[in-house]
Structure formats: C-alpha cells, structure tokens
Motif scaffolding. Structure first.
Motif, mmCIF file in Angstrom:
data_model
loop_
_atom_site.group_PDB
_atom_site.id
_atom_site.type_symbol
_atom_site.label_atom_id
_atom_site.label_comp_id
_atom_site.label_asym_id
_atom_site.label_seq_id
_atom_site.Cartn_x
_atom_site.Cartn_y
_atom_site.Cartn_z
ATOM 1 N N LEU A 34 0.830 -1.107 0.299
ATOM 2 C CA LEU A 34 0.168 0.356 -0.045
ATOM 3 C C LEU A 34 0.519 1.153 -0.637
ATOM 4 N N VAL A 35 1.947 0.887 0.976
ATOM 5 C CA VAL A 35 3.067 2.686 0.491
ATOM 6 C C VAL A 35 3.460 2.593 -1.068
ATOM 7 N N GLN A 36 3.409 2.055 -1.581
ATOM 8 C CA GLN A 36 4.748 1.765 -2.940
ATOM 9 C C GLN A 36 3.480 2.687 -3.687
ATOM 10 N N LEU A 37 2.596 2.296 -3.226
ATOM 11 C CA LEU A 37 1.276 1.923 -4.591
ATOM 12 C C LEU A 37 0.611 3.197 -4.392
ATOM 13 N N ASP A 38 0.958 3.996 -2.997
ATOM 14 C CA ASP A 38 0.750 5.371 -3.119
ATOM 15 C C ASP A 38 -0.248 5.622 -2.360
ATOM 16 N N ILE A 39 -1.352 4.687 -1.781
ATOM 17 C CA ILE A 39 -1.903 4.376 -1.027
ATOM 18 C C ILE A 39 -2.413 5.009 -0.159
ATOM 19 N N VAL A 40 -1.089 4.252 0.798
ATOM 20 C CA VAL A 40 -1.060 4.698 2.309
ATOM 21 C C VAL A 40 0.040 5.667 2.196
ATOM 22 N N ALA A 41 -0.412 6.784 2.841
ATOM 23 C CA ALA A 41 1.547 7.740 3.136
ATOM 24 C C ALA A 41 2.491 6.812 3.548
ATOM 25 N N PRO A 51 0.069 7.502 10.675
ATOM 26 C CA PRO A 51 0.795 7.339 11.768
ATOM 27 C C PRO A 51 0.216 5.651 12.618
ATOM 28 N N TYR A 52 -0.597 5.330 11.338
ATOM 29 C CA TYR A 52 -1.348 4.088 12.675
ATOM 30 C C TYR A 52 -0.783 2.624 11.384
ATOM 31 N N PHE A 56 -1.311 -4.612 13.419
ATOM 32 C CA PHE A 56 -2.242 -5.849 15.055
ATOM 33 C C PHE A 56 -3.733 -6.068 14.474
ATOM 34 N N THR A 57 -4.431 -4.983 13.355
ATOM 35 C CA THR A 57 -5.197 -5.910 12.955
ATOM 36 C C THR A 57 -5.762 -6.412 12.514
ATOM 37 N N VAL A 58 -4.700 -6.557 11.463
ATOM 38 C CA VAL A 58 -4.599 -7.528 10.528
ATOM 39 C C VAL A 58 -4.452 -9.172 10.766
#
Length: 60
Positions: free
Chosen positions: A26-33, A37-38, A44-46
């Motif tokens: 998700l970070v590599q696809l720029d979906i998540v910055a 911060p989470y 943990f949720t996964v």
C-alpha cells in the motif's frame, strides 16, 4: 491443547507477515502515506483478525 496453541502462534506469525507485506504494498502504490501514523495498528488488526479466522478453522 498445546498443539492448537502452537498452530495459532504459527498462524499469527504468518498473518503478521501478511500484514507487513500488505502495508508495504500500500505504501509503494501511494495508497497509504509513508508517514501514516497508524501503521502498527493496521498490522495488529490484520494479525488479530487472521488469528481469529484461523482459530475457527482449526477448531473444526
């Protein structure tokens, strides 16, 4: 009982690795910055959801 605990531990480690891989993707696809911060909460949720899913499958 001990065998189920060991299986759950191994499944938990697998789900944690999947959570890390998902976050990395998700970070590599720029979906998540990158400075999201989470990130730890997401992994943990996964892991928790995966262990709960695995526990129901192991008990059957």
């Amino acid at each position: 009982m001990r065998e189920i605990s060991l299986k759950l531990l191994l499944h938990g480690l697998g789900w944690c690795a999947l959570g890390v891989a998902l976050l990395y993707t998700l970070v590599q696809l720029d979906i998540v910055a990158q400075d999201f911060p989470y990130k730890g909460v997401m992994i943990f949720t996964v892991t928790v959801l995966g262990v709960m899913f695995s526990k129901t499958r192991i008990k059957k």
